[in-house]
Design a protein around this motif. Structure first.
Motif: not given
Length: 216
Positions: A98-126
């Motif tokens: 929530a602090k390094n892979l995203s900023d969810f700890a600080f921004s909650g519903a307005n958070s962003t996510i680390l692009d390289i992490f998101k891409a890896a997860c979405q590739e597994f899902s795809q």
């Protein structure tokens, strides 16, 4: 033998990957007859927390180097992760999610996510490969998976609301249980969001890893 990727977010519950959850993940993967390989982003972490007194320290640490402590040095830059070499993915919790892979700890519903992490997860899902999210990691499911994907962070109403505002559907869950979205092949367990002991966290994690390997 099935091969599982693990994405870590540092080392230590307050500023990195939760160590107990990570080690339990490794242990259960191995005991269930699969292999694992660890990855982490080669970036500086958001901040450094003194785990003895909870205070912020005035120094900088690298996520990959810190995560290497848990992996006993056997870890790779997340940028090198080739999802085609793996059958499934696990993301342990800890505030690093929530602090390094995203900023969810600080921004909650307005958070962003680390692009390289998101891409890896979405590739597994795809590739129709299952993913297990532990502890706070399920809060990021709305950033990664289609709207309405099932998630759980236990039963904290504020965190659950933020996860739902990001697009996931929250389900209350005990520490020793799991929530499964069969359509998306997503598995979640609250782990230390609720667990009062390493044994209790282990109960939910072993169920999640068992389900993950069965789905893979």
């Amino acid at each position: 033998m099935k091969k599982i990727a693990i994405i870590l977010s540092g080392c230590g519950v307050f500023d990195g990957a939760e160590i107990h959850e990570t080690v339990l993940t490794m242990l259960h993967i191995e005991q269930l007859g699969a292999q694992y390989e660890c990855f982490a982003p080669n970036l500086n972490q958001h901040h450094v927390i003194n785990h003895l007194n909870g205070e912020t320290q005035q120094d900088s640490r690298n996520i990959l180097i810190e995560a290497a402590r848990i992996a006993r040095g056997n870890i790779h830059d997340l940028a090198t992760l080739n999802t085609s070499h793996f059958d499934a993915l696990v993301v342990p919790g800890g505030f690093g999610v929530a602090k390094n892979l995203s900023d969810f700890a600080f921004s909650g519903a307005n958070s962003t996510i680390l692009d390289i992490f998101k891409a890896a997860c979405q590739e597994f899902s795809q590739q129709n490969k299952p993913i297990a999210y532990l502890c706070i990691a399920p809060a990021l499911i709305g950033h990664i998976h289609p709207q309405g994907t099932l998630t759980t962070i236990g039963n904290d109403p504020d965190t659950a609301l933020a996860a739902e505002q990001l697009g996931a559907k929250h389900v209350d869950c005990a520490a020793n249980d799991i929530v499964i979205d069969l359509q998306q092949k997503v598995i979640c367990t609250p782990a230390y969001m609720l667990a009062n002991s390493i044994s209790e966290a282990s109960e939910g994690i072993v169920k999640a890893i068992t389900q993950l390997i069965d789905m893979a």
